[in-house]
Scaffold this motif. Structure first.
Motif, PDB file in Angstrom:
ATOM      1  N   SER A   1       0.813  -1.211   0.202  1.00 18.39           N
ATOM      2  CA  SER A   1      -0.068   0.182   0.117  1.00 18.39           C
ATOM      3  C   SER A   1       0.866   1.119   0.046  1.00 18.39           C
ATOM      4  CB  SER A   1      -0.906  -0.148   1.401  1.00 18.39           C
ATOM      5  OG  SER A   1      -0.036   0.027   2.371  1.00 18.39           O
ATOM      6  N   CYS A   2       2.064   1.205   0.202  1.00 15.76           N
ATOM      7  CA  CYS A   2       3.078   2.360   0.491  1.00 15.76           C
ATOM      8  C   CYS A   2       3.528   2.657  -0.928  1.00 15.76           C
ATOM      9  CB  CYS A   2       4.006   2.365   1.541  1.00 15.76           C
ATOM     10  SG  CYS A   2       5.095   0.623   1.560  1.00 15.76           S
ATOM     11  N   ARG A   3       3.325   2.016  -1.752  1.00 14.69           N
ATOM     12  CA  ARG A   3       4.021   2.049  -3.112  1.00 14.69           C
ATOM     13  C   ARG A   3       3.182   2.654  -4.095  1.00 14.69           C
ATOM     14  NH1 ARG A   3       5.413  -2.045  -6.359  1.00 14.69           N
ATOM     15  NH2 ARG A   3       6.585  -0.579  -7.500  1.00 14.69           N
ATOM     16  N   PRO A   4       3.641   3.472  -5.049  1.00 11.76           N
ATOM     17  CA  PRO A   4       4.855   4.096  -4.994  1.00 11.76           C
ATOM     18  C   PRO A   4       5.048   5.328  -4.015  1.00 11.76           C
ATOM     19  CG  PRO A   4       3.690   4.792  -6.818  1.00 11.76           C
ATOM     20  CD  PRO A   4       2.932   3.983  -6.052  1.00 11.76           C
ATOM     21  N   CYS A   5       6.143   5.482  -3.236  1.00 13.85           N
ATOM     22  CA  CYS A   5       5.951   6.403  -2.177  1.00 13.85           C
ATOM     23  C   CYS A   5       6.635   7.724  -2.827  1.00 13.85           C
ATOM     24  CB  CYS A   5       6.840   6.097  -1.017  1.00 13.85           C
ATOM     25  SG  CYS A   5       8.630   5.484  -1.336  1.00 13.85           S
ATOM     26  N   SER A   6       7.728   7.708  -3.778  1.00 16.48           N
ATOM     27  CA  SER A   6       8.065   9.006  -4.560  1.00 16.48           C
ATOM     28  C   SER A   6       7.968   8.868  -6.089  1.00 16.48           C
ATOM     29  CB  SER A   6       9.279   9.427  -3.766  1.00 16.48           C
ATOM     30  OG  SER A   6      10.283   8.466  -4.248  1.00 16.48           O
TER      31      SER A   6
ATOM     32  N   PHE B   1      10.482  -2.332   3.159  1.00 16.27           N
ATOM     33  CA  PHE B   1       9.778  -3.666   2.659  1.00 16.27           C
ATOM     34  C   PHE B   1       9.731  -3.953   1.098  1.00 16.27           C
ATOM     35  CE2 PHE B   1       7.725  -2.762   6.717  1.00 16.27           C
ATOM     36  CZ  PHE B   1       7.837  -3.756   7.236  1.00 16.27           C
ATOM     37  N   CYS B   2       9.680  -2.781   0.289  1.00 15.02           N
ATOM     38  CA  CYS B   2       9.520  -2.839  -1.036  1.00 15.02           C
ATOM     39  C   CYS B   2      10.721  -3.694  -1.818  1.00 15.02           C
ATOM     40  CB  CYS B   2       9.302  -1.643  -1.800  1.00 15.02           C
ATOM     41  SG  CYS B   2      10.570  -0.595  -1.409  1.00 15.02           S
ATOM     42  N   MET B   3      11.952  -3.556  -1.088  1.00 11.73           N
ATOM     43  CA  MET B   3      12.919  -4.184  -1.594  1.00 11.73           C
ATOM     44  C   MET B   3      13.380  -5.537  -1.040  1.00 11.73           C
ATOM     45  SD  MET B   3      13.949  -3.160  -4.331  1.00 11.73           S
ATOM     46  CE  MET B   3      14.440  -1.935  -5.347  1.00 11.73           C
TER      47      MET B   3
HETATM   48  S1  SF4 Z   1      10.866   2.938   0.300  1.00  9.47           S
HETATM   49 FE1  SF4 Z   1       9.708   1.044  -0.165  1.00  9.47          FE
HETATM   50  S2  SF4 Z   1       8.888   0.591   1.776  1.00  9.47           S
HETATM   51 FE2  SF4 Z   1       9.432   2.371   2.229  1.00  9.47          FE
HETATM   52  S3  SF4 Z   1       7.701   3.570   2.066  1.00  9.47           S
HETATM   53 FE3  SF4 Z   1       8.668   3.768   0.005  1.00  9.47          FE
HETATM   54  S4  SF4 Z   1       7.611   1.925  -1.146  1.00  9.47           S
HETATM   55 FE4  SF4 Z   1       7.305   1.606   1.197  1.00  9.47          FE
END
Ligand code: SF4
Length: 351
Positions: free
Chosen positions: A312-317, A330-332
């Motif tokens: 749910s946090c992807r994409p974050c930027s 987590f994503c990696m």
């Molecule tokens: S870097 Fe990865 S795990 Fe961390 S917030 Fe962004 S998408 Fe989520």
């Protein structure tokens, strides 16, 4: 027609713009004269390109003043008049450039910043789908840039593109391959563990474990490519095998390109190395973390693959620059060596 293309960075984006160069060539033929302005560290990427007549590097990191760059361009315009600026970067810096050269007509890329921004903010799955279409679709960013420009150009020249960005290697880059100074006699895969921003990197320990599996369970050699500053690649020193070629910091950009051009496969993060591999027609396995293939920088080759985790946090930027705000990356970190290796194995079996 003399066109000034402007794309300062980053490495992968500059490589992708060779598709725009090809498109302009197909549109204007021998009438075309291209000057490409980029950051000095990427000049090597484009030097020798058959369709680019002049590559100008901005030596910002070496202290070149902005005024000096503008003066160089004004001098160029005086000696070889520029008919059009195609701003493929769409930043404040490129805007400043266009203002300084205000007498020259300019077209600017639409980077869909707003839509990309929304995609990093909207967490609801349903709403996300809404923002993907029609703003994003799944076409590569360069396709979208070309489509945008094409509408304007086709009015002027009445021609449509005949070549797709997805088809085959970029021949003019292939011609750069002779720069290779060290030959590796056995077939090899490239590991590219670096990326412009740390959150985009799969952990180096995972890359090291992957290299061990490749060496033990396949007949391929492994070549590690990364820049001088990527000293974290010293982690590969624990692998004792003459089939591992740890070349981090030992190759010029041009040599790295040559190694990539002869690889069977390139495994890396959402970074320039994978784009270079693809430009040579080498399949890539791209590991996406905080960024998103829907931003338009996904691999386009039919044999290439991507791996990503649905979080749910992807994409974050939009660029992967923003530090991770969660307790773990987590994503990696959730991308296991086994699942990456399984994909690598399947891809190698199809070669
Ligand atoms: S870097 Fe990865 S795990 Fe961390 S917030 Fe962004 S998408 Fe989520």
């Amino acid at each position: 027609m003399h066109i000034l293309l402007v794309r300062f960075s980053s490495m992968g984006d500059v490589v992708l713009q060779t598709a725009t160069v090809n498109w302009l060539k197909s549109l204007l033929g021998s009438d075309l004269r291209l000057t490409f302005l980029t950051s000095s560290e990427f000049v090597e990427l484009l030097e020798g390109h058959q369709e680019i007549h002049r590559v100008i590097g901005f030596h910002r990191r070496k202290g070149e003043k902005w005024e000096n760059l503008v003066q160089r361009l004004k001098d160029l315009h005086k000696n070889d008049p520029i008919d059009l600026i195609l701003d493929l970067h769409g930043t404040l810096r490129s805007l400043r450039l266009k203002v300084s050269l205000w007498t020259i007509p300019a077209l600017t890329v639409d980077k869909r910043r707003w839509e990309r921004f929304l995609l990093t903010k909207v967490r609801n799955k349903f709403l996300k789908k809404f923002f993907e279409h029609p703003f994003f679709g799944l076409s590569p960013q360069v396709e979208r840039i070309i489509e945008d420009f094409e509408n304007i150009f086709s009015d002027s020249f009445g021609k449509k593109r005949t070549q797709s960005f997805r088809e085959g290697p970029h021949d003019e880059l292939t011609s750069l391959a002779p720069f290779l100074t060290t030959e590796i006699s056995r077939p090899y895969v490239v590991l590219a563990p670096s990326a412009s921003f740390v959150p985009k990197r799969w952990p180096v320990v995972s890359f090291v474990e992957l290299s061990k599996k490749l060496l033990h369970e396949t007949n391929y050699d492994v070549v590690v490519l990364a820049g001088k500053e990527d000293t974290f690649c010293e982690a590969f020193n624990e692998v004792s095998s003459d089939r591992l070629h740890q070349l981090q910091g030992k190759t010029t950009l041009k040599e790295s390109m040559a190694f990539l051009s002869k690889a069977k496969l390139c495994i890396g993060n959402d970074s320039g190395m994978n784009h270079i591999a693809e430009a040579y027609g080498v399949p890539s396995l791209t590991l996406f973390g905080p960024t998103d293939p829907r931003f338009g920088f996904r691999p386009h080759g039919t044999k290439s693959r991507i791996l990503e985790k649905e979080l749910s946090c992807r994409p974050c930027s939009t660029t992967g620059k923003k530090p991770c705000h969660r307790e773990r990356h987590f994503c990696m970190e959730e991308m296991t060596v086994e699942e990456v290796f399984k994909n690598v194995k399947e891809m190698l079996d199809q070669i």
